[in-house]
Design a protein around this motif. Structure first.
Motif, PDB file in Angstrom:
ATOM      1  N   UNK A 255      48.418  39.618  42.228  1.00 52.72           N
ATOM      2  CA  UNK A 255      47.263  39.349  43.068  1.00 52.72           C
ATOM      3  C   UNK A 255      47.452  38.605  44.068  1.00 52.72           C
ATOM      4  N   UNK A 256      48.721  37.969  44.695  1.00 49.31           N
ATOM      5  CA  UNK A 256      49.229  38.956  45.984  1.00 49.31           C
ATOM      6  C   UNK A 256      48.606  40.013  46.591  1.00 49.31           C
ATOM      7  N   UNK A 257      49.084  41.683  46.118  1.00 46.04           N
ATOM      8  CA  UNK A 257      48.237  42.299  47.139  1.00 46.04           C
ATOM      9  C   UNK A 257      46.691  42.374  46.606  1.00 46.04           C
ATOM     10  N   UNK A 258      45.796  42.023  45.660  1.00 49.91           N
ATOM     11  CA  UNK A 258      44.522  41.698  45.611  1.00 49.91           C
ATOM     12  C   UNK A 258      44.439  41.019  46.455  1.00 49.91           C
ATOM     13  N   UNK A 259      44.991  39.930  46.713  1.00 52.02           N
ATOM     14  CA  UNK A 259      44.418  38.272  47.707  1.00 52.02           C
ATOM     15  C   UNK A 259      43.858  37.541  47.053  1.00 52.02           C
ATOM     16  N   UNK A 260      44.019  36.921  45.614  1.00 57.83           N
ATOM     17  CA  UNK A 260      43.533  36.075  44.972  1.00 57.83           C
ATOM     18  C   UNK A 260      44.752  35.352  44.764  1.00 57.83           C
ATOM     19  N   UNK A 261      44.129  34.440  43.593  1.00 56.09           N
ATOM     20  CA  UNK A 261      44.521  33.422  43.087  1.00 56.09           C
ATOM     21  C   UNK A 261      45.239  33.488  41.988  1.00 56.09           C
ATOM     22  N   UNK A 262      46.664  33.815  41.816  1.00 55.12           N
ATOM     23  CA  UNK A 262      47.614  34.145  40.821  1.00 55.12           C
ATOM     24  C   UNK A 262      46.555  33.329  39.156  1.00 55.12           C
ATOM     25  N   UNK A 263      46.704  32.434  39.199  1.00 58.19           N
ATOM     26  CA  UNK A 263      45.986  31.393  38.464  1.00 58.19           C
ATOM     27  C   UNK A 263      44.790  31.653  37.922  1.00 58.19           C
ATOM     28  N   UNK A 264      43.782  32.048  39.410  1.00 57.21           N
ATOM     29  CA  UNK A 264      42.267  32.019  38.849  1.00 57.21           C
ATOM     30  C   UNK A 264      42.429  33.251  37.747  1.00 57.21           C
ATOM     31  N   UNK A 265      42.887  34.713  38.132  1.00 56.40           N
ATOM     32  CA  UNK A 265      43.624  35.826  38.540  1.00 56.40           C
ATOM     33  C   UNK A 265      43.894  35.353  36.458  1.00 56.40           C
ATOM     34  N   UNK A 266      44.942  34.904  36.288  1.00 58.41           N
ATOM     35  CA  UNK A 266      45.352  34.600  34.505  1.00 58.41           C
ATOM     36  C   UNK A 266      44.146  33.521  33.701  1.00 58.41           C
ATOM     37  N   UNK A 267      43.936  32.705  34.456  1.00 59.17           N
ATOM     38  CA  UNK A 267      42.790  31.893  33.753  1.00 59.17           C
ATOM     39  C   UNK A 267      41.608  31.890  33.869  1.00 59.17           C
ATOM     40  N   UNK A 268      41.234  32.258  35.529  1.00 56.37           N
ATOM     41  CA  UNK A 268      39.417  31.858  35.703  1.00 56.37           C
ATOM     42  C   UNK A 268      39.409  30.848  36.074  1.00 56.37           C
ATOM     43  N   UNK A 269      40.129  29.977  35.789  1.00 57.23           N
ATOM     44  CA  UNK A 269      40.569  28.802  37.170  1.00 57.23           C
ATOM     45  C   UNK A 269      40.921  29.094  38.248  1.00 57.23           C
ATOM     46  N   UNK A 270      40.779  27.695  39.340  1.00 53.14           N
ATOM     47  CA  UNK A 270      41.029  27.480  40.475  1.00 53.14           C
ATOM     48  C   UNK A 270      42.030  26.650  40.664  1.00 53.14           C
TER      49      UNK A 270
END
Length: 230
Positions: A51-66
């Motif tokens: 998630x850090x490499x892709x510059x996205x929220x890891x929680x969003x990556x796991x769950x689709x939520x913010x």
């Protein structure tokens, strides 16, 4: 809602990176990363790093939520106080019963935070003296389950522990239920210079996690652990 594999591919393409580039950045083999993009149930302890490499929220990556959804979940947790049953009508009951609800915190590499308020697993009796000793109000208490072995021998896999939801101010060396980088965890927390926090595991096979201004935007303290039962 999209699946984890779909979100992973979407974020990678948006970042303009190949599977090989992402895999190398987090120390994975490309086939292992490809598996994550091809399988909806694929899981990896590397997801926060990805998630850090892709510059996205890891929680969003796991769950689709913010992370705002996390705040909503925590608010709901605070509002849904446990059902209490006192065995006497006095002001100082000897026995207090609290629901053990399906709230699980990782004592390992972490897992997506999930609260199942209506799923009551059991009812547990906690002596009133425990609440007095730790200066905790029963109405601020939740019982949860530990999964994993990172806090052994203090807290073992399957142990139940009580959280004081009203106590979220970090005291050096105390154990807290926290949310960090898409994971719900029970960790011993230490303060460091530079306003950093160290999330420590008693089991030496697990590395400490560092919370700083760079990665701590979504960090949340859910409550202090004050009681455990194996």
């Amino acid at each position: 809602m999209s699946s984890q594999s779909e979100r992973l591919k979407e974020a990678r393409l948006k970042a303009g990176l190949s599977q090989k580039q992402v895999a190398e950045a987090v120390g994975m083999k490309q086939p292992s990363y490809n598996y994550l993009e091809k399988n909806d149930k694929g899981g990896s302890a590397k997801l926060p790093e990805i998630a850090k490499v892709l510059n996205v929220d890891p929680y969003w990556l796991r769950t689709g939520k913010t992370t705002s959804d996390v705040d909503a979940d925590l608010k709901k947790l605070l509002e849904n106080s446990p059902v209490l049953e006192l065995d006497s009508n006095g002001e100082d009951p000897d026995r207090i019963w609290i629901d053990l609800v399906n709230i699980r915190f990782s004592c390992g590499d972490g897992e997506s935070i999930e609260f199942h308020y209506d799923d009551v697993l059991a009812r547990r009796e906690i002596p009133a003296s425990i609440f007095k000793k730790h200066n905790v109000k029963p109405e601020n208490t939740k019982l949860a389950l530990a999964t994993g072995d990172s806090q052994e021998p203090y807290v073992c896999n399957g142990d139940e522990f009580a959280i004081d939801l009203s106590d979220t101010e970090i005291r050096d060396g105390e154990f807290y239920a926290v949310y960090f980088e898409g994971e719900a965890m029970l960790k011993q927390v230490f303060k460091e210079q530079g306003k950093k926090l160290i999330l420590h595991s008693l089991n030496p096979k697990y590395k400490d996690k560092v919370v700083s201004s760079d990665n701590g935007v979504g960090f949340r303290v859910i409550g202090r652990q004050f009681y455990r039962a194996g």
